[in-house]
Design a protein around this motif. Sequence first.
Motif, PDB file in Angstrom:
ATOM      1  N   CYS A   1       0.819  -1.214   0.000  1.00  0.00           N
ATOM      2  CA  CYS A   1       0.000   0.000   0.000  1.00  0.00           C
ATOM      3  C   CYS A   1       0.850   1.260   0.000  1.00  0.00           C
ATOM      4  N   TRP A   2       2.160   1.093   0.198  1.00  0.00           N
ATOM      5  CA  TRP A   2       3.109   2.208   0.189  1.00  0.00           C
ATOM      6  C   TRP A   2       4.437   1.682  -0.345  1.00  0.00           C
ATOM      7  N   PRO A   3       5.195   2.505  -1.059  1.00  0.00           N
ATOM      8  CA  PRO A   3       6.450   2.014  -1.644  1.00  0.00           C
ATOM      9  C   PRO A   3       7.408   1.458  -0.578  1.00  0.00           C
ATOM     10  N   GLY A   4       8.041   0.335  -0.904  1.00  0.00           N
ATOM     11  CA  GLY A   4       9.021  -0.282  -0.018  1.00  0.00           C
ATOM     12  C   GLY A   4       8.388  -1.205   1.003  1.00  0.00           C
ATOM     13  N   LYS A   5       9.222  -1.690   1.915  1.00  0.00           N
ATOM     14  CA  LYS A   5       8.758  -2.574   2.981  1.00  0.00           C
ATOM     15  C   LYS A   5       8.472  -1.773   4.253  1.00  0.00           C
ATOM     16  N   ILE A   6       7.541  -2.261   5.028  1.00  0.00           N
ATOM     17  CA  ILE A   6       7.165  -1.600   6.278  1.00  0.00           C
ATOM     18  C   ILE A   6       8.035  -2.154   7.400  1.00  0.00           C
ATOM     19  N   LYS A   7       8.784  -1.278   8.052  1.00  0.00           N
ATOM     20  CA  LYS A   7       9.711  -1.693   9.100  1.00  0.00           C
ATOM     21  C   LYS A   7       9.077  -1.646  10.488  1.00  0.00           C
ATOM     22  N   TYR A   8       8.063  -0.792  10.665  1.00  0.00           N
ATOM     23  CA  TYR A   8       7.453  -0.623  11.992  1.00  0.00           C
ATOM     24  C   TYR A   8       5.931  -0.775  11.909  1.00  0.00           C
ATOM     25  N   PHE A   9       5.367  -1.401  12.930  1.00  0.00           N
ATOM     26  CA  PHE A   9       3.918  -1.461  13.097  1.00  0.00           C
ATOM     27  C   PHE A   9       3.573  -0.992  14.507  1.00  0.00           C
ATOM     28  N   ALA A  10       2.652  -0.037  14.578  1.00  0.00           N
ATOM     29  CA  ALA A  10       2.173   0.439  15.885  1.00  0.00           C
ATOM     30  C   ALA A  10       1.042  -0.469  16.337  1.00  0.00           C
ATOM     31  N   LEU A  11       1.125  -0.924  17.585  1.00  0.00           N
ATOM     32  CA  LEU A  11       0.055  -1.734  18.149  1.00  0.00           C
ATOM     33  C   LEU A  11      -0.983  -0.806  18.745  1.00  0.00           C
ATOM     34  N   SER A  12      -2.213  -0.989  18.337  1.00  0.00           N
ATOM     35  CA  SER A  12      -3.281  -0.110  18.812  1.00  0.00           C
ATOM     36  C   SER A  12      -4.557  -0.910  18.920  1.00  0.00           C
ATOM     37  N   SER A  13      -5.258  -0.735  20.041  1.00  0.00           N
ATOM     38  CA  SER A  13      -6.571  -1.364  20.190  1.00  0.00           C
ATOM     39  C   SER A  13      -7.659  -0.317  20.333  1.00  0.00           C
ATOM     40  N   GLY A  14      -7.264   0.982  20.262  1.00  0.00           N
ATOM     41  CA  GLY A  14      -8.249   2.037  20.489  1.00  0.00           C
ATOM     42  C   GLY A  14      -8.838   1.889  21.880  1.00  0.00           C
ATOM     43  N   THR A  15     -10.142   2.119  22.004  1.00  0.00           N
ATOM     44  CA  THR A  15     -10.798   1.959  23.302  1.00  0.00           C
ATOM     45  C   THR A  15     -11.880   0.895  23.272  1.00  0.00           C
ATOM     46  N   SER A  16     -12.164   0.343  22.103  1.00  0.00           N
ATOM     47  CA  SER A  16     -13.264  -0.614  22.047  1.00  0.00           C
ATOM     48  C   SER A  16     -12.860  -1.952  21.449  1.00  0.00           C
ATOM     49  N   GLY A  17     -11.762  -2.012  20.734  1.00  0.00           N
ATOM     50  CA  GLY A  17     -11.362  -3.253  20.094  1.00  0.00           C
ATOM     51  C   GLY A  17     -10.880  -4.282  21.095  1.00  0.00           C
ATOM     52  N   ALA A  18     -11.122  -5.580  20.787  1.00  0.00           N
ATOM     53  CA  ALA A  18     -10.763  -6.638  21.723  1.00  0.00           C
ATOM     54  C   ALA A  18      -9.311  -7.053  21.569  1.00  0.00           C
ATOM     55  N   SER A  19      -8.772  -6.979  20.366  1.00  0.00           N
ATOM     56  CA  SER A  19      -7.401  -7.424  20.145  1.00  0.00           C
ATOM     57  C   SER A  19      -6.599  -6.300  19.507  1.00  0.00           C
ATOM     58  N   SER A  20      -5.283  -6.447  19.540  1.00  0.00           N
ATOM     59  CA  SER A  20      -4.405  -5.400  19.023  1.00  0.00           C
ATOM     60  C   SER A  20      -4.523  -5.281  17.512  1.00  0.00           C
ATOM     61  N   LYS A  21      -4.467  -4.039  17.060  1.00  0.00           N
ATOM     62  CA  LYS A  21      -4.408  -3.760  15.627  1.00  0.00           C
ATOM     63  C   LYS A  21      -2.961  -3.446  15.273  1.00  0.00           C
ATOM     64  N   TYR A  22      -2.561  -3.815  14.078  1.00  0.00           N
ATOM     65  CA  TYR A  22      -1.213  -3.538  13.592  1.00  0.00           C
ATOM     66  C   TYR A  22      -1.306  -2.432  12.539  1.00  0.00           C
ATOM     67  N   ILE A  23      -0.895  -1.229  12.917  1.00  0.00           N
ATOM     68  CA  ILE A  23      -0.986  -0.065  12.041  1.00  0.00           C
ATOM     69  C   ILE A  23       0.400   0.205  11.446  1.00  0.00           C
ATOM     70  N   PRO A  24       0.541   0.192  10.116  1.00  0.00           N
ATOM     71  CA  PRO A  24       1.858   0.430   9.509  1.00  0.00           C
ATOM     72  C   PRO A  24       2.360   1.848   9.769  1.00  0.00           C
ATOM     73  N   ILE A  25       3.652   1.954  10.088  1.00  0.00           N
ATOM     74  CA  ILE A  25       4.306   3.243  10.309  1.00  0.00           C
ATOM     75  C   ILE A  25       5.485   3.331   9.339  1.00  0.00           C
ATOM     76  N   THR A  26       5.426   4.263   8.401  1.00  0.00           N
ATOM     77  CA  THR A  26       6.481   4.416   7.407  1.00  0.00           C
ATOM     78  C   THR A  26       7.426   5.550   7.804  1.00  0.00           C
ATOM     79  N   ARG A  27       8.551   5.602   7.134  1.00  0.00           N
ATOM     80  CA  ARG A  27       9.496   6.694   7.357  1.00  0.00           C
ATOM     81  C   ARG A  27       8.846   8.031   7.025  1.00  0.00           C
ATOM     82  N   ASP A  28       8.033   8.051   5.966  1.00  0.00           N
ATOM     83  CA  ASP A  28       7.350   9.288   5.581  1.00  0.00           C
ATOM     84  C   ASP A  28       6.387   9.749   6.679  1.00  0.00           C
ATOM     85  N   MET A  29       5.708   8.786   7.309  1.00  0.00           N
ATOM     86  CA  MET A  29       4.783   9.144   8.372  1.00  0.00           C
ATOM     87  C   MET A  29       5.530   9.717   9.569  1.00  0.00           C
TER      88      MET A  29
END
Length: 517
Positions: free
Chosen positions: A97-125
Amino acid sequence: MAILGTLLKKGIMLRESLEQLYTSPLELQKQELRNLLIQCQTTKFGQTHSFDGILTSFKSGKDDFYESFAANVPIHDYDKIYQNWWHMAKEGQGDVCWPGKIKYFALSSGTSGASSKYIPITRDMVKSIRKTSMRQILTMSKYDLPASLFSKGILMLGGSTDLKRSGHYFEGDLSGITAAQIPFWFQHFYKPGKRIAKTKDWHDKLDEIVKKAPDWDIGIIVGVPAWLQILMEQIIEKYKVKTIHDIWPNLQIFVHGGVSFEPYKRGFEKLLSRPLNYMETYLASEGFLAFQAYPNRRSMRLVLNNGIFYEFVPFTESNFDEDGKIKEDAETLKIDEVKENKEYALLITTNAGAWRYMIGDVIKFVSVEESEIMITGRTKLFMSLCGEHLSLDNMNKAIELVEEEMKIDIREFTLLGDRSGSLFAHRWYIGTDDEVDKKLLCERIDYHLMELNDDYKVERGSALKEVKVSILPTQIFYNWMESQGKVGSQNKFPRVLKKEKAQLWRNFLDEQNTGTN
């Protein structure tokens, strides 16, 4: 940082801030979307969704670009984009979904989700987050602050910077990912420093900070209100002082986000000898969306030219079902089509590979001209058992009014839907360590909600038969969060609990023998 104080006094602004000041929001956003599409036209996502054709539409009429974008790219929630796309990036594939490989993923469950979400974090971000952070810092020129403040320490209470390596990527809190990559010039001012920041256990981290607190000259604190309040209470207790200013006399600014500060404010200010300047941020795992640009305003300015394209979905029954899930034929709007004081759910397209992504927040525009917004709730954190349409903003405001009226400190609260015979009831759980008249508290919450929300008032005369209140020690809320693996850092107690989460909470209270159920 000392030179930063001089720049602030001169009112220096970054080019990006000036660009947003003197350019129409639509033009900024159109350019932002075009840049994102150009960067990603050869990715798997870009080829699948005809980015070349969408880019061609930018040459024609005013709205053709958006119509083409909306027609070719579907709306995604987390489950949909992860199952179809992000899982490939997590497995090590490049150019998904973005050029190159994703090196970092932020773990986030927000306030209502039951399990962790893996949100991609790019150098550009990460670069965008730094730029927006600097833009917010430079808005401090509007505050009456001494230049010397910017030679003081900045305490950032976030997640561990000792990220977990999982194959070819690292995972952790966004705060831990960004703090691990802070620029060299900032490291002298950054507290708690690299060693303590790497501590994984939350309680150990707090203990280390408490021990070091008298050695630091802190001018700015950054973090989620609940956890910073706990930290300051521990420092005050450890050193037998009256307020945190006895330890940090130069503390002047609190930068907060992630949750409404108003319900915490009364208790928070008991720990101070004088008021702080409060600055709100809208920094989510998916990006830095907005920040408070002016003192004494509760609104935040959307950042329109730094790696994020926004769409707005009117938060109405025609666009969302009763569980807060977006409908397939939902209406979406560009920034030039929004109205003030109407509620919208946010869709974002970002330089981390989120495309028409439902972030889950609901906002309203305080000023369309200045792109000033307030967060009013979450698409799933609202209560409408029978048409009362109670928003998170309504709940926060009612609690704030009750605190002021009854002179009590409510640290946490949550709301569950309940039955009352064949009709409905609201069940409030209030976290306070003050002596409280439960009946009066219930009556005042109910009264203020009727004043704030006409739909609620109507339903209180019909289907919403009863309002119940249970009062709990504040620590019960934090114990439950710890039992869910959500202690510390960016975690917030959910203001509304539904379905499985509601039952988990009830079961926990039964195990604690609170006597509330």
